[in-house]
Motif scaffolding. Sequence first.
Motif, PDB file in Angstrom:
ATOM      1  N   THR A  65     -30.403  53.662 -10.859  1.00  0.00           N
ATOM      2  CA  THR A  65     -28.809  53.891 -10.311  1.00  0.00           C
ATOM      3  C   THR A  65     -28.626  55.539 -10.763  1.00  0.00           C
ATOM      4  N   ALA A  66     -29.022  55.927 -11.933  1.00  0.00           N
ATOM      5  CA  ALA A  66     -28.756  57.151 -12.476  1.00  0.00           C
ATOM      6  C   ALA A  66     -29.617  58.252 -11.801  1.00  0.00           C
ATOM      7  N   PHE A  67     -30.712  57.917 -11.611  1.00  0.00           N
ATOM      8  CA  PHE A  67     -31.461  59.070 -10.641  1.00  0.00           C
ATOM      9  C   PHE A  67     -31.292  58.973  -9.039  1.00  0.00           C
ATOM     10  N   SER A  68     -30.594  57.996  -8.592  1.00  0.00           N
ATOM     11  CA  SER A  68     -30.020  57.822  -7.187  1.00  0.00           C
ATOM     12  C   SER A  68     -28.703  58.860  -7.017  1.00  0.00           C
ATOM     13  N   PRO A  82     -28.723  64.139   1.291  1.00  0.00           N
ATOM     14  CA  PRO A  82     -28.229  63.242   0.175  1.00  0.00           C
ATOM     15  C   PRO A  82     -28.834  62.025   0.286  1.00  0.00           C
ATOM     16  N   ILE A  83     -29.057  61.318   1.636  1.00  0.00           N
ATOM     17  CA  ILE A  83     -29.227  59.822   1.534  1.00  0.00           C
ATOM     18  C   ILE A  83     -30.797  59.609   1.284  1.00  0.00           C
ATOM     19  N   TYR A  84     -31.797  60.619   1.635  1.00  0.00           N
ATOM     20  CA  TYR A  84     -33.074  60.487   1.455  1.00  0.00           C
ATOM     21  C   TYR A  84     -33.500  60.558  -0.013  1.00  0.00           C
ATOM     22  N   TRP A  85     -32.670  61.664  -0.521  1.00  0.00           N
ATOM     23  CA  TRP A  85     -33.102  62.090  -2.089  1.00  0.00           C
ATOM     24  C   TRP A  85     -32.291  61.163  -3.011  1.00  0.00           C
TER      25      TRP A  85
END
Length: 152
Positions: A65-68, A82-85
């Motif tokens: 969650t933090a990395f997303s 932003p969605i892919y990353w």
Amino acid sequence: MQLFSTFETTSYLEMAISTLEKKGIKKESIFAVPLDNRKEERKIFDTLHRSDGTSLIDIGMGIGTAFSVIGASIGFKLAWGPIYWGLIGAFVGFVLGFAIRLFMELVVKKNKRGMKGKHSEIILIIDCEESQVELIENILWSHFALGVAKVK
């Protein structure tokens, strides 16, 4: 009537047996059975029918969650968006957290995966009359029995 009790292997077991003999219980009426303890390694991964209560994905979910969030925030400046990353960050964080937890279970907590707390090592079986049950039960409890059961 029979009384069953479980003990750890301690001097209290010896004292309980000698106290029972002093109170008039014959040696032939006292039977002690040692138990074999688990020798095989406990399994890390749970199955559908067995679970040990340890989760391997808890740290992975938190770090994922933090990395997303970080990936989605940085993704506004990067080419894929932003969605892919965010998805890439979630996957990398989950795999990293899962690896950390797996390492902790396999290496750090290897010795602690055995049986936790007190466990029975000896079953003591006593044949007696119904008039002696309360006396024997009190003796067993006062000598730190882990459990006591009566059978008629």
